[in-house]
Design a protein around this motif. Structure first.
Motif, PDB file in Angstrom:
ATOM      1  N   THR A  18       1.218  -0.935  -0.114  1.00 19.14           N
ATOM      2  CA  THR A  18      -0.172   0.091   0.092  1.00 19.14           C
ATOM      3  C   THR A  18       0.846   1.309   0.392  1.00 19.14           C
ATOM      4  N   GLU A  19       0.632   2.282   0.138  1.00 18.94           N
ATOM      5  CA  GLU A  19       1.407   4.045  -0.148  1.00 18.94           C
ATOM      6  C   GLU A  19       2.253   3.691   1.449  1.00 18.94           C
ATOM      7  N   ASP A  20       1.482   3.083   2.598  1.00 14.60           N
ATOM      8  CA  ASP A  20       2.565   3.303   4.179  1.00 14.60           C
ATOM      9  C   ASP A  20       2.681   1.729   4.143  1.00 14.60           C
ATOM     10  N   SER A  45       9.562   3.626  -4.771  1.00 16.26           N
ATOM     11  CA  SER A  45       8.901   3.345  -5.807  1.00 16.26           C
ATOM     12  C   SER A  45       6.865   3.666  -6.467  1.00 16.26           C
ATOM     13  N   SER A  46       6.933   3.957  -7.856  1.00 12.14           N
ATOM     14  CA  SER A  46       6.005   3.624  -8.169  1.00 12.14           C
ATOM     15  C   SER A  46       5.115   3.310  -7.969  1.00 12.14           C
ATOM     16  N   GLU A  47       3.434   2.778  -7.806  1.00 15.36           N
ATOM     17  CA  GLU A  47       2.734   1.849  -7.449  1.00 15.36           C
ATOM     18  C   GLU A  47       2.566   0.781  -8.486  1.00 15.36           C
ATOM     19  N   ALA A  48       2.674   1.069 -10.053  1.00 17.89           N
ATOM     20  CA  ALA A  48       3.237   0.227 -10.607  1.00 17.89           C
ATOM     21  C   ALA A  48       4.094  -1.179 -10.287  1.00 17.89           C
ATOM     22  N   ARG A  50       5.368  -0.787  -7.397  1.00 17.40           N
ATOM     23  CA  ARG A  50       5.742  -1.447  -5.746  1.00 17.40           C
ATOM     24  C   ARG A  50       4.180  -3.290  -6.455  1.00 17.40           C
ATOM     25  N   ALA A  51       3.688  -2.949  -6.998  1.00 13.58           N
ATOM     26  CA  ALA A  51       2.345  -4.135  -7.715  1.00 13.58           C
ATOM     27  C   ALA A  51       3.105  -5.179  -8.632  1.00 13.58           C
ATOM     28  N   TRP A  64      11.106  -7.265  -5.558  1.00 10.19           N
ATOM     29  CA  TRP A  64      11.053  -6.743  -7.254  1.00 10.19           C
ATOM     30  C   TRP A  64      11.411  -5.581  -7.556  1.00 10.19           C
TER      31      TRP A  64
END
Length: 80
Positions: A18-20, A45-48, A50-51, A64
Motif C-alpha cells: 500500500t502507500e504505507d 517507487s511507484s505504485e506500478a 510496487r505491484a 521487486w
C-alpha cells in the motif's frame, strides 16, 4: 479434545504494498504488516513498481525487479 497443532510455515504466498505498508500472507495463515519505510527502495517507487513483485524460491523472499529490491520473509518477521 486437543486442537491439532499448527505447524509454522513462514513462506510467503501473497503480498501487497500500500502507500504505507508491506502486507504479506504466509503459507501457515499468518499475515505480516511492515511499514513501507522499512524499505527505502519501495518507499521511493511507484505504485506500478510496487505491484510488480515475485516470489523467490518457494516463498522464502519477495523480489521487486523494477526497483532491484529483495526482502527475505524472515527479515520481515523480525521487524513485524
Amino acid at each position: 479434545m486437543t486442537p491439532p497443532a499448527i505447524k509454522p510455515d513462514p513462506r510467503a504466498i501473497d503480498a501487497f504494498v500500500t502507500e504505507d505498508m508491506i502486507l504479506v500472507s504466509l503459507a501457515d495463515g499468518r499475515e505480516l504488516s511492515v511499514p513501507l519505510a522499512w524499505s527505502e527502495k519501495l518507499l521511493a517507487s511507484s505504485e506500478a513498481e510496487r505491484a510488480n513483485w515475485q516470489l523467490v524460491g518457494t516463498g522464502e523472499a519477495l523480489r521487486w525487479p523494477d526497483v532491484d529490491e529483495e526482502i527475505a520473509v524472515v527479515s520481515l518477521m523480525r521487524v513485524a
